[in-house]
Design a protein around this motif. Structure first.
Motif, PDB file in Angstrom:
ATOM      1  N   SER A  66    -115.316  25.512  -4.288  1.00 53.12           N
ATOM      2  CA  SER A  66    -114.070  26.029  -4.868  1.00 53.12           C
ATOM      3  C   SER A  66    -113.210  26.696  -3.802  1.00 53.12           C
ATOM      4  CB  SER A  66    -114.397  27.037  -5.985  1.00 53.12           C
ATOM      5  OG  SER A  66    -115.048  26.404  -7.057  1.00 53.12           O
ATOM      6  N   ILE A  67    -113.838  27.428  -2.889  1.00 51.91           N
ATOM      7  CA  ILE A  67    -113.113  28.092  -1.804  1.00 51.91           C
ATOM      8  C   ILE A  67    -112.499  27.053  -0.863  1.00 51.91           C
ATOM      9  CG2 ILE A  67    -113.354  29.577   0.226  1.00 51.91           C
ATOM     10  CD1 ILE A  67    -115.580  31.055  -1.317  1.00 51.91           C
ATOM     11  N   ILE A  68    -113.278  26.025  -0.546  1.00 45.49           N
ATOM     12  CA  ILE A  68    -112.778  24.966   0.344  1.00 45.49           C
ATOM     13  C   ILE A  68    -111.597  24.241  -0.292  1.00 45.49           C
ATOM     14  CG2 ILE A  68    -113.346  22.736   1.380  1.00 45.49           C
ATOM     15  CD1 ILE A  68    -116.213  23.807   1.756  1.00 45.49           C
ATOM     16  N   VAL A  69    -111.714  23.934  -1.593  1.00 47.13           N
ATOM     17  CA  VAL A  69    -110.635  23.246  -2.313  1.00 47.13           C
ATOM     18  C   VAL A  69    -109.366  24.095  -2.322  1.00 47.13           C
ATOM     19  CG1 VAL A  69    -109.876  22.515  -4.617  1.00 47.13           C
ATOM     20  CG2 VAL A  69    -112.107  21.800  -3.758  1.00 47.13           C
ATOM     21  N   MET A  98    -112.328   8.427 -14.007  1.00 49.81           N
ATOM     22  CA  MET A  98    -113.344   7.793 -13.174  1.00 49.81           C
ATOM     23  C   MET A  98    -113.672   8.629 -11.938  1.00 49.81           C
ATOM     24  SD  MET A  98    -115.074   4.933 -13.543  1.00 49.81           S
ATOM     25  CE  MET A  98    -114.016   3.817 -14.440  1.00 49.81           C
ATOM     26  N   ALA A  99    -112.656   9.258 -11.349  1.00 52.77           N
ATOM     27  CA  ALA A  99    -112.888  10.046 -10.132  1.00 52.77           C
ATOM     28  C   ALA A  99    -112.125  11.358 -10.218  1.00 52.77           C
ATOM     29  CB  ALA A  99    -112.454   9.252  -8.901  1.00 52.77           C
ATOM     30  N   HIS A 100    -112.838  12.427 -10.535  1.00 51.39           N
ATOM     31  CA  HIS A 100    -112.247  13.761 -10.587  1.00 51.39           C
ATOM     32  C   HIS A 100    -113.288  14.798 -10.165  1.00 51.39           C
ATOM     33  CE1 HIS A 100    -114.012  13.222 -14.690  1.00 51.39           C
ATOM     34  NE2 HIS A 100    -114.473  14.433 -14.421  1.00 51.39           N
ATOM     35  N   ALA A 101    -112.794  15.945  -9.719  1.00 48.38           N
ATOM     36  CA  ALA A 101    -113.671  17.048  -9.294  1.00 48.38           C
ATOM     37  C   ALA A 101    -114.784  16.554  -8.375  1.00 48.38           C
ATOM     38  CB  ALA A 101    -114.269  17.744 -10.520  1.00 48.38           C
ATOM     39  N   LEU A 102    -114.446  15.640  -7.477  1.00 50.46           N
ATOM     40  CA  LEU A 102    -115.461  15.011  -6.624  1.00 50.46           C
ATOM     41  C   LEU A 102    -116.203  15.991  -5.708  1.00 50.46           C
ATOM     42  CD1 LEU A 102    -113.796  11.597  -5.640  1.00 50.46           C
ATOM     43  CD2 LEU A 102    -115.416  12.097  -7.484  1.00 50.46           C
ATOM     44  N   PRO A 103    -115.547  16.979  -5.106  1.00 53.47           N
ATOM     45  CA  PRO A 103    -116.310  17.881  -4.235  1.00 53.47           C
ATOM     46  C   PRO A 103    -117.504  18.523  -4.927  1.00 53.47           C
ATOM     47  CG  PRO A 103    -113.969  18.190  -3.894  1.00 53.47           C
ATOM     48  CD  PRO A 103    -114.105  17.275  -5.076  1.00 53.47           C
ATOM     49  N   ILE A 104    -117.346  18.916  -6.194  1.00 53.45           N
ATOM     50  CA  ILE A 104    -118.440  19.559  -6.922  1.00 53.45           C
ATOM     51  C   ILE A 104    -119.390  18.526  -7.515  1.00 53.45           C
ATOM     52  CG2 ILE A 104    -119.007  20.893  -8.991  1.00 53.45           C
ATOM     53  CD1 ILE A 104    -116.608  22.653  -8.410  1.00 53.45           C
ATOM     54  N   ASN A 125    -109.730  19.120 -10.317  1.00 53.74           N
ATOM     55  CA  ASN A 125    -110.351  18.710 -11.574  1.00 53.74           C
ATOM     56  C   ASN A 125    -109.305  18.091 -12.492  1.00 53.74           C
ATOM     57  OD1 ASN A 125    -108.923  20.967 -12.674  1.00 53.74           O
ATOM     58  ND2 ASN A 125    -110.631  22.293 -12.090  1.00 53.74           N
ATOM     59  N   ILE A 126    -109.729  17.762 -13.708  1.00 51.06           N
ATOM     60  CA  ILE A 126    -108.827  17.142 -14.675  1.00 51.06           C
ATOM     61  C   ILE A 126    -107.612  18.023 -14.945  1.00 51.06           C
ATOM     62  CG2 ILE A 126    -108.572  16.514 -17.113  1.00 51.06           C
ATOM     63  CD1 ILE A 126    -109.971  14.338 -15.701  1.00 51.06           C
ATOM     64  N   TYR A 127    -107.835  19.312 -15.114  1.00 54.24           N
ATOM     65  CA  TYR A 127    -106.732  20.227 -15.430  1.00 54.24           C
ATOM     66  C   TYR A 127    -105.719  20.291 -14.287  1.00 54.24           C
ATOM     67  CZ  TYR A 127    -109.477  21.785 -19.419  1.00 54.24           C
ATOM     68  OH  TYR A 127    -110.166  21.821 -20.600  1.00 54.24           O
ATOM     69  N   GLY A 128    -106.216  20.301 -13.053  1.00 57.71           N
ATOM     70  CA  GLY A 128    -105.315  20.303 -11.908  1.00 57.71           C
ATOM     71  C   GLY A 128    -104.449  19.056 -11.890  1.00 57.71           C
ATOM     72  N   GLY A 129    -105.069  17.904 -12.190  1.00 58.08           N
ATOM     73  CA  GLY A 129    -104.324  16.652 -12.258  1.00 58.08           C
ATOM     74  C   GLY A 129    -103.289  16.656 -13.366  1.00 58.08           C
ATOM     75  N   MET A 130    -103.640  17.261 -14.506  1.00 61.17           N
ATOM     76  CA  MET A 130    -102.701  17.333 -15.632  1.00 61.17           C
ATOM     77  C   MET A 130    -101.465  18.148 -15.258  1.00 61.17           C
ATOM     78  SD  MET A 130    -105.270  17.890 -18.878  1.00 61.17           S
ATOM     79  CE  MET A 130    -103.931  17.961 -20.090  1.00 61.17           C
ATOM     80  N   MET A 131    -101.685  19.286 -14.594  1.00 61.43           N
ATOM     81  CA  MET A 131    -100.557  20.121 -14.208  1.00 61.43           C
ATOM     82  C   MET A 131     -99.608  19.370 -13.271  1.00 61.43           C
ATOM     83  SD  MET A 131    -101.074  22.847 -15.896  1.00 61.43           S
ATOM     84  CE  MET A 131    -101.883  21.793 -17.108  1.00 61.43           C
TER      85      MET A 131
END
Length: 324
Positions: A27-30, A101-107, A70-76
């Motif tokens: 989360s910090i890196i993102v 298909m591809a979200h929140a990949l780092p976690i 994540n999904i919410y970030g993409g929605m915004m």
């Protein structure tokens, strides 16, 4: 009852801490990547890919944000698109399929890695098949002429412009608290299912379907949790099981492939529908695509010795929570 609660609390803390070790640093890196504009650069890189699936290049920033956050970030990001009013229902359905298909990949990729899967392989599967499903859906809807009407956003959450560091920290803390109690609830339910014998019945009932695809009955319940609630929770339970049982690595890999292509069917799918995506593409097309790909992947890899598959798709040694 007291001993049972202590045991449950101990297992919950162990599983939650294992997830926190992944979630907090990522989360910090993102957050840093967002601050230094990496996501915007990635969005520009993805612009040509968007054209392959019938989308404006500007949509690349939406998928880039979704993959990194994540999904919410993409929605915004989606709601701030200049071309939002020009998109059709078909185009939004395609974009949402990429996001699912591809979200929140780092976690999520780190969760898969902790269970023993190679990070690069899981990334290629989710990103690569994300593009494939987008192309197939785009061609299908274009050839049939379906869903070509202008998109209608069903629901749009309130957005916070440039949230402060304190607001971000507060949001992260709430997320970690929710993860802890969800993990506890899942472990509690799993204990009840095991002791009542319902877990065995559940596994046997699903065995004909998922068994055909090569999913071991030992990981079927956790895979179903991943499909319905998400990789974070299904993966956490699989990690716990792999530390207690000798589950074949290939079965873990197949489980994560299926979960990677189709997970969080309830929450994430409803969010995509609120953006205007059609339910048939989000639920039916997505699930059929994931089941078909997993089935074919299992059939092809079964032609080779399991040791070769393990060498390619899995890390040499599954790390325990203590090692991480």
């Amino acid at each position: 009852m007291r001993n049972e609660f202590k045991s449950l609390l101990k297992d919950t803390i162990k599983s939650a801490v294992g997830l926190y070790k992944i979630m907090i640093p990522i989360s910090i890196i993102v957050k840093l990547l967002q601050y230094f504009g990496f996501i915007a650069i990635l969005g520009e890189v993805l612009a040509p890919v968007m054209k392959l699936v019938g989308l404006p290049g500007a949509c690349g920033i939406v998928w880039a944000t979704t993959m990194v956050t994540n999904i919410y970030g993409g929605m915004m990001t989606f709601y701030s698109l200049p071309v939002l009013s020009t998109l059709s229902t078909a185009q939004v359905s395609v974009l949402c399929s990429l996001m699912l298909m591809a979200h929140a990949l780092p976690i999520e990729l780190q969760v898969a890695r902790k269970a023993g899967c190679r990070l690069a392989i899981m990334f290629l599967i989710r990103f690569g098949f994300g593009i494939v499903t987008g192309i197939l859906m785009f061609q299908l809807l274009q050839l049939t002429g379906l869903l070509q009407e202008q998109n209608v956003v069903q629901w749009q959450p309130e957005t916070i412009e440039n949230p402060t560091l304190l607001a971000w920290l507060s949001g992260e803390l709430k997320k970690y608290i929710i993860v802890f109690f969800v993990v506890m609830a899942l472990l509690f339910v799993m204990r009840i299912l095991k002791k009542s014998g319902a877990l065995d019945w559940f596994s046997e009932a699903l065995k004909p379907v998922l068994g055909i695809m090569g999913i071991n009955k030992e990981v079927i319940p956790m895979t179903v949790i991943g499909l319905s609630l998400g990789i974070l929770y299904g993966g956490a339970l699989i990690i716990k099981e792999t530390e207690e049982k000798n589950i074949p690595k290939t079965d873990i890999f197949y489980s994560f492939v299926l979960m990677g292509l189709c997970h969080s069917l309830i929450e994430d799918s409803l969010l995509m529908i609120s953006m205007g995506a059609h339910w048939s593409m989000i639920f039916i097309f997505r699930m059929l695509f994931a089941l078909t790909v997993t089935y074919l992947l299992v059939k092809v890899t079964k032609l080779f010795a399991s040791k070769h598959i393990e060498r390619i798709a899995m890390i040499k040694k599954q790390k325990t929570s203590k090692e991480l």
